[in-house]
Design a protein around this motif. Sequence first.
Motif, PDB file in Angstrom:
ATOM      1  N   HIS A 259      35.124   3.298   3.356  1.00 36.88           N
ATOM      2  CA  HIS A 259      33.645   2.525   3.549  1.00 36.88           C
ATOM      3  C   HIS A 259      33.972   0.862   3.228  1.00 36.88           C
ATOM      4  N   PHE A 260      33.237   0.502   4.519  1.00 38.15           N
ATOM      5  CA  PHE A 260      33.293  -1.019   4.907  1.00 38.15           C
ATOM      6  C   PHE A 260      31.717  -1.850   4.544  1.00 38.15           C
ATOM      7  N   HIS A 261      31.847  -2.815   3.515  1.00 34.80           N
ATOM      8  CA  HIS A 261      30.599  -3.589   3.273  1.00 34.80           C
ATOM      9  C   HIS A 261      30.599  -4.946   3.660  1.00 34.80           C
ATOM     10  N   LEU A 262      29.473  -5.241   4.225  1.00 35.51           N
ATOM     11  CA  LEU A 262      29.509  -6.676   4.721  1.00 35.51           C
ATOM     12  C   LEU A 262      29.498  -7.873   3.686  1.00 35.51           C
ATOM     13  N   TYR A 263      28.399  -7.759   2.911  1.00 34.01           N
ATOM     14  CA  TYR A 263      28.205  -8.993   1.710  1.00 34.01           C
ATOM     15  C   TYR A 263      27.717  -8.371   0.416  1.00 34.01           C
ATOM     16  N   PRO A 264      28.796  -7.511  -0.343  1.00 34.00           N
ATOM     17  CA  PRO A 264      28.255  -6.928  -1.490  1.00 34.00           C
ATOM     18  C   PRO A 264      28.538  -7.954  -2.545  1.00 34.00           C
ATOM     19  N   ALA A 265      27.829  -7.600  -3.588  1.00 30.66           N
ATOM     20  CA  ALA A 265      27.928  -8.486  -4.937  1.00 30.66           C
ATOM     21  C   ALA A 265      29.489  -8.145  -5.431  1.00 30.66           C
ATOM     22  N   PRO A 266      30.221  -9.265  -5.229  1.00 30.79           N
ATOM     23  CA  PRO A 266      31.604  -9.001  -5.651  1.00 30.79           C
ATOM     24  C   PRO A 266      32.163  -8.580  -6.750  1.00 30.79           C
ATOM     25  N   GLY A 267      31.815  -9.165  -7.970  1.00 33.41           N
ATOM     26  CA  GLY A 267      31.982  -8.686  -9.319  1.00 33.41           C
ATOM     27  C   GLY A 267      31.570  -7.259  -9.578  1.00 33.41           C
ATOM     28  N   PRO A 268      30.331  -6.766  -9.189  1.00 33.26           N
ATOM     29  CA  PRO A 268      29.785  -5.270  -9.645  1.00 33.26           C
ATOM     30  C   PRO A 268      30.562  -4.407  -8.823  1.00 33.26           C
ATOM     31  N   MET A 269      31.015  -4.702  -7.504  1.00 38.71           N
ATOM     32  CA  MET A 269      31.744  -3.781  -6.763  1.00 38.71           C
ATOM     33  C   MET A 269      33.036  -3.310  -7.089  1.00 38.71           C
ATOM     34  N   THR A 270      33.821  -4.583  -7.839  1.00 36.32           N
ATOM     35  CA  THR A 270      35.130  -4.377  -8.426  1.00 36.32           C
ATOM     36  C   THR A 270      35.084  -3.426  -9.677  1.00 36.32           C
ATOM     37  N   LYS A 271      33.919  -3.829 -10.547  1.00 34.54           N
ATOM     38  CA  LYS A 271      33.687  -3.270 -11.668  1.00 34.54           C
ATOM     39  C   LYS A 271      33.449  -1.760 -11.795  1.00 34.54           C
ATOM     40  N   SER A 272      32.863  -1.362 -10.695  1.00 33.44           N
ATOM     41  CA  SER A 272      32.470   0.038 -10.510  1.00 33.44           C
ATOM     42  C   SER A 272      33.356   0.862  -9.942  1.00 33.44           C
ATOM     43  N   PRO A 273      33.361   2.205 -10.804  1.00 34.10           N
ATOM     44  CA  PRO A 273      34.558   3.134 -10.381  1.00 34.10           C
ATOM     45  C   PRO A 273      34.224   3.727  -8.793  1.00 34.10           C
ATOM     46  N   GLU A 274      32.952   3.539  -8.306  1.00 34.68           N
ATOM     47  CA  GLU A 274      32.801   4.232  -6.907  1.00 34.68           C
ATOM     48  C   GLU A 274      33.229   3.010  -5.889  1.00 34.68           C
ATOM     49  N   GLY A 275      33.511   1.731  -6.550  1.00 34.25           N
ATOM     50  CA  GLY A 275      33.682   0.677  -5.388  1.00 34.25           C
ATOM     51  C   GLY A 275      35.082   0.629  -5.232  1.00 34.25           C
ATOM     52  N   ASP A 276      35.842   1.668  -5.695  1.00 39.03           N
ATOM     53  CA  ASP A 276      37.548   1.414  -5.484  1.00 39.03           C
ATOM     54  C   ASP A 276      37.583   1.771  -3.956  1.00 39.03           C
ATOM     55  N   LYS A 277      38.675   1.001  -3.278  1.00 40.67           N
ATOM     56  CA  LYS A 277      38.981   1.103  -2.033  1.00 40.67           C
ATOM     57  C   LYS A 277      37.868   0.556  -1.178  1.00 40.67           C
ATOM     58  N   ALA A 278      36.827   0.170  -1.521  1.00 39.23           N
ATOM     59  CA  ALA A 278      35.859  -0.692  -0.805  1.00 39.23           C
ATOM     60  C   ALA A 278      36.320  -1.840   0.111  1.00 39.23           C
ATOM     61  N   LEU A 279      36.004  -1.869   1.397  1.00 40.67           N
ATOM     62  CA  LEU A 279      36.315  -2.975   2.229  1.00 40.67           C
ATOM     63  C   LEU A 279      35.353  -3.959   2.349  1.00 40.67           C
ATOM     64  N   ALA A 280      35.766  -5.105   2.549  1.00 39.44           N
ATOM     65  CA  ALA A 280      34.626  -6.136   2.926  1.00 39.44           C
ATOM     66  C   ALA A 280      35.066  -7.564   3.453  1.00 39.44           C
ATOM     67  N   LEU A 281      34.409  -8.274   3.895  1.00 36.47           N
ATOM     68  CA  LEU A 281      34.771  -9.621   4.499  1.00 36.47           C
ATOM     69  C   LEU A 281      35.230 -10.706   3.353  1.00 36.47           C
ATOM     70  N   THR A 282      36.217 -11.499   3.671  1.00 35.80           N
ATOM     71  CA  THR A 282      36.430 -12.693   2.894  1.00 35.80           C
ATOM     72  C   THR A 282      37.094 -13.806   3.382  1.00 35.80           C
TER      73      THR A 282
END
Length: 400
Positions: free
Chosen positions: A257-280
């Motif tokens: 799963h690739f995300h465009l502009y997620p809220a960076p902190g909440p995504m890393t803190k969420s177990p469901e966010g593991d392995k998420a892809l995004a831009l940087t």
Amino acid sequence: MTLSRRRTLSAIGAAAGAMALPAWAQAPAGQPVRIGSTLALTGPLSATALTHKLVGEIYVDQLNKRGGLLGRRVEWIVKDDQSKPDLARTLYEQLVTADKVDLLMGPYATGAILSAMGVAQRYNKVLIHHTFGIPSLAKYDMQFPAWSLGANPQTTVSNSLFDMLAAQRNPPKTIAIVTSKFPSIHFMSLGGREIAKKRGLKEVLFLEWDFGNRDFGPIAARVKDAKPDLLWIGDIALEGNMLLEAMKKIDYVPPVHFHLYPAPGPMTKSPEGDKALALTIFEEHPPFTNSGTAAEFVALFNERAKAAGLPDSSVEVQAAASFTAWQLLEAGVRGSNSLDDKKIAEYLKKNRIDTIQGRLRFDGPGNYGDDLMKIKQVQGGQWKVVWPESFAAPGAKFRP
């Protein structure tokens, strides 16, 4: 100045007594240089905008310790646009006409930036901004982007993602695209959709939602039924987290799963966010932190973000884009030796500016330069760049 240089200056001062510092490093005096902006301190974009507020506070503090601008202290006036572009337009009018600020700094997110850009153009003010996502709409000649998407991100950014995935042992063959109608998000998602088709990926689902939506259950169910190899999520702020949580409730985890502009902190803190892809454009690891300026900023942000109770105290794409914007504004004033907006704009157009994300230029279409976007992934509760490999975190590789 780097930490080592500061220690050196302190040691020289202790040994030699009252040694004069350069004029720009002396204590600022006189009327302050007033810089005005808005941020989405409340509303659906506030989770990310609070990061930009903290970065601005850090930068202005450090700038004043270095002597301010043109020997004058810097004062930052920031107003809450409540995540509403129309309100941002009104507030920027106030900043120019009632508050009579010397300079402007852009707000957070494309809609508000476009509103601010219209005001800046009306009053011939330079507008440096950090998160504008549709370069083709940047028609004003004195606007400058710190968000280094390049002039055609709908093509270049999408190709970066698909290049990385194509290099894997089992590249995706099917794709589902679900996206917010938020202007820049929708624009990028439609670009990704076209590139996916050209690359031969089979589209098994395309869905849109209105910005501000909070019910992601039906979308999650449609994604699960489609069974895509790759899920492209056109999200901003907490939308990606809400969709991942909705999918968890129906026992579904997308393979990629690739995300465009997620809220960076909440995504890393969420177990469901593991392995998420995004831009940087920057992450808190080498090679990005090899420079003294970047390392010093990371240390300051870590400390201040923890004290402020932000969900994530690490420096990532949003914080880096904000810091870059302030670097550009300082460089423009120092380089032109003026607060005159036209002179600042002329200097920025003619020169390449060193920033923590790289050397930026503003001589391309719409004052955009190179696409410096990278692909990052949540690994072990942290964002780590995985593509291009030359910018990857030590030992980090893409993990499906």
